[in-house]
Design a protein around this motif. Structure first.
Motif, PDB file in Angstrom:
ATOM      1  N   ARG A 209      50.158  33.010  41.056  1.00 36.93           N
ATOM      2  CA  ARG A 209      49.200  34.235  41.011  1.00 36.93           C
ATOM      3  C   ARG A 209      48.359  34.223  42.408  1.00 36.93           C
ATOM      4  O   ARG A 209      47.945  35.272  42.779  1.00 36.93           O
ATOM      5  N   TRP A 210      48.301  33.073  43.077  1.00 29.30           N
ATOM      6  CA  TRP A 210      47.301  32.714  44.172  1.00 29.30           C
ATOM      7  C   TRP A 210      48.000  33.141  45.564  1.00 29.30           C
ATOM      8  O   TRP A 210      47.509  32.911  46.545  1.00 29.30           O
ATOM      9  N   SER A 212      48.897  35.463  47.466  1.00 29.33           N
ATOM     10  CA  SER A 212      48.410  36.458  48.515  1.00 29.33           C
ATOM     11  C   SER A 212      47.077  35.850  48.895  1.00 29.33           C
ATOM     12  O   SER A 212      46.687  36.489  49.961  1.00 29.33           O
ATOM     13  N   LEU A 213      46.455  34.883  48.057  1.00 32.20           N
ATOM     14  CA  LEU A 213      45.119  34.482  48.818  1.00 32.20           C
ATOM     15  C   LEU A 213      45.699  33.531  49.707  1.00 32.20           C
ATOM     16  O   LEU A 213      44.670  33.345  50.761  1.00 32.20           O
ATOM     17  N   ARG A 214      46.480  32.419  49.610  1.00 29.25           N
ATOM     18  CA  ARG A 214      47.003  31.472  50.488  1.00 29.25           C
ATOM     19  C   ARG A 214      47.362  32.363  51.841  1.00 29.25           C
ATOM     20  O   ARG A 214      47.251  31.611  52.885  1.00 29.25           O
ATOM     21  N   GLN A 216      46.316  34.509  53.393  1.00 29.90           N
ATOM     22  CA  GLN A 216      45.269  35.063  54.345  1.00 29.90           C
ATOM     23  C   GLN A 216      45.033  34.064  55.386  1.00 29.90           C
ATOM     24  O   GLN A 216      44.396  34.454  56.453  1.00 29.90           O
ATOM     25  N   THR A 300      46.426  39.791  38.096  1.00 27.66           N
ATOM     26  CA  THR A 300      46.347  38.971  39.436  1.00 27.66           C
ATOM     27  C   THR A 300      45.916  39.835  40.465  1.00 27.66           C
ATOM     28  O   THR A 300      45.042  39.315  41.513  1.00 27.66           O
ATOM     29  N   THR A 304      42.459  38.525  42.589  1.00 30.71           N
ATOM     30  CA  THR A 304      42.642  38.144  44.265  1.00 30.71           C
ATOM     31  C   THR A 304      42.157  38.953  44.970  1.00 30.71           C
ATOM     32  O   THR A 304      41.748  38.890  46.011  1.00 30.71           O
ATOM     33  N   SER A 305      41.880  40.402  44.663  1.00 31.47           N
ATOM     34  CA  SER A 305      41.314  41.547  45.313  1.00 31.47           C
ATOM     35  C   SER A 305      39.878  41.209  45.901  1.00 31.47           C
ATOM     36  O   SER A 305      39.214  41.436  46.694  1.00 31.47           O
ATOM     37  N   ILE A 308      40.020  38.075  48.333  1.00 31.61           N
ATOM     38  CA  ILE A 308      40.768  38.107  49.624  1.00 31.61           C
ATOM     39  C   ILE A 308      39.988  38.457  50.852  1.00 31.61           C
ATOM     40  O   ILE A 308      40.082  38.009  51.764  1.00 31.61           O
TER      41      ILE A 308
END
Length: 333
Positions: A209-210, A212-214, A216, A300, A304-305, A308
């Protein structure tokens, strides 16, 4: 008949993921002239892990060498492999790709047709996406590789050119922007990089799930790119700018709301919080709209939005500070 082809080596950096066996098996199974050398660079940190699946190369296994690079990232791992290459051409493959059935035959044609001023020939990446539903945000992110310039998932360079520019800049610790940095230095040295006809599949790797955060963290690498290549590097590399400016505004609004609330300025805090909420909702909606819109995907995207923008802003600012005095790469191979 295959066109005349100077010998070539294949360099594959890896952290020992299971997909490496599939990558090597596909390389062994395809038709066309065989590589003279296959260099697998084990970039796992710490003591040696389980042996790499060299046997997946089948009849090509006796051409393989395994080196270790100490967990310093794909740029340093590729340089470790490049230092032992003696062949005129070096083909870089990632460990999560699968070359297609006629890849070696197509590679022979790509390199035979390369002009004297051609320093590199890029392969064509295919990212298979689900046919029964719209792709997720992560799948769309991976699909962007299909149109990216200079992706080292499948890239052939003249070995002499790689040596002349000093190889990969090892200050790029991730599989992000190190390929664009190298290509810009090759182009600046007067060489052309063309797109060939050979095709390679790049499956979407599993992600949580995370993820897209990583990713960054790559904003710090963008800061290094700007320092090394100037503010127009985005256009030169045909790289999407993303939302970093909007992320900075949302981060400032969120931080401002907290500070204003602490100072007792309730109305101003509410206004700043509203800016953050509206902007975050727009960002989440833009990511949700094209996707499958399942409950898990929507959750998700919402979670994450909200995180981010601050993560992206932090990594961009920290990258600017860390690389504020960075100079041109002066590595040697």
């Amino acid at each position: 008949m295959f066109p005349p082809l100077a010998s070539y080596a294949v360099v594959v950096p890896t952290v020992g993921r299971p997909c490496l066996a599939d990558c090597l098996a596909a390389l062994a199974a395809c038709s066309g002239p065989e590589p003279s050398r296959i260099v697998l660079v084990d970039d796992r940190p710490g003591p040696p892990g389980p042996p790499l699946p060299v046997s997946a190369l089948g009849p090509l296994a006796d051409r393989a060498a395994v080196l270790r690079s100490g967990g310093r990232g794909p740029a340093a791992a590729r340089n470790t492999g490049l230092r032992v290459v003696e062949e005129p051409w070096t083909v870089l493959l990632d460990d999560d790709v699968r070359v297609t059935a006629h890849w070696r035959e197509q590679l022979a044609r790509d390199l035979a047709e390369a002009g004297a001023d051609t320093g590199g020939v890029q392969g064509v990446l295919e990212v298979p996406l689900p046919e029964d539903r719209p792709p997720t945000d992560w799948e769309r992110n991976t699909a962007g590789l299909a149109g990216a310039l200079w992706a080292t998932a499948d890239m052939a360079y003249r070995t002499s050119v790689l040596r002349a520019v000093g190889g990969f800049d090892e200050r790029f610790p991730r599989a992000f922007r190190e390929d664009a940095d190298l290509a810009l230095r090759v182009v600046d040295a007067g060489w052309r990089i063309t797109r060939g006809e050979r095709r390679t599949r790049h499956p979407v790797r599993p992600a949580d799930r995370w993820v897209s955060l990583r990713v960054q963290r790559g904003n710090a690498d963008d800061a290094l790119m700007a320092r090394l290549h100037g503010p127009d590097w985005w256009e030169r590399a045909a790289a999407p700018r993303g939302r970093i400016r909007r992320h900075a505004v949302l981060t400032a609004a969120g931080a401002g709301a907290a500070v204003l609330a602490g100072a007792g300025r309730r109305r101003a805090a509410l206004l700043a919080a509203a800016v953050w909420a509206v902007g975050t909702a727009e960002f989440a909606g833009a990511r949700i709209a094209p996707g499958p819109r399942t409950a898990d995907e929507v959750a998700t995207m919402v979670l994450t939005s909200a995180l981010i923008p601050a993560a992206a802003t932090w990594h961009r600012l920290s990258g600017r500070w860390r690389h504020r005095a960075a100079r041109a790469w002066d590595g040697t191979l």
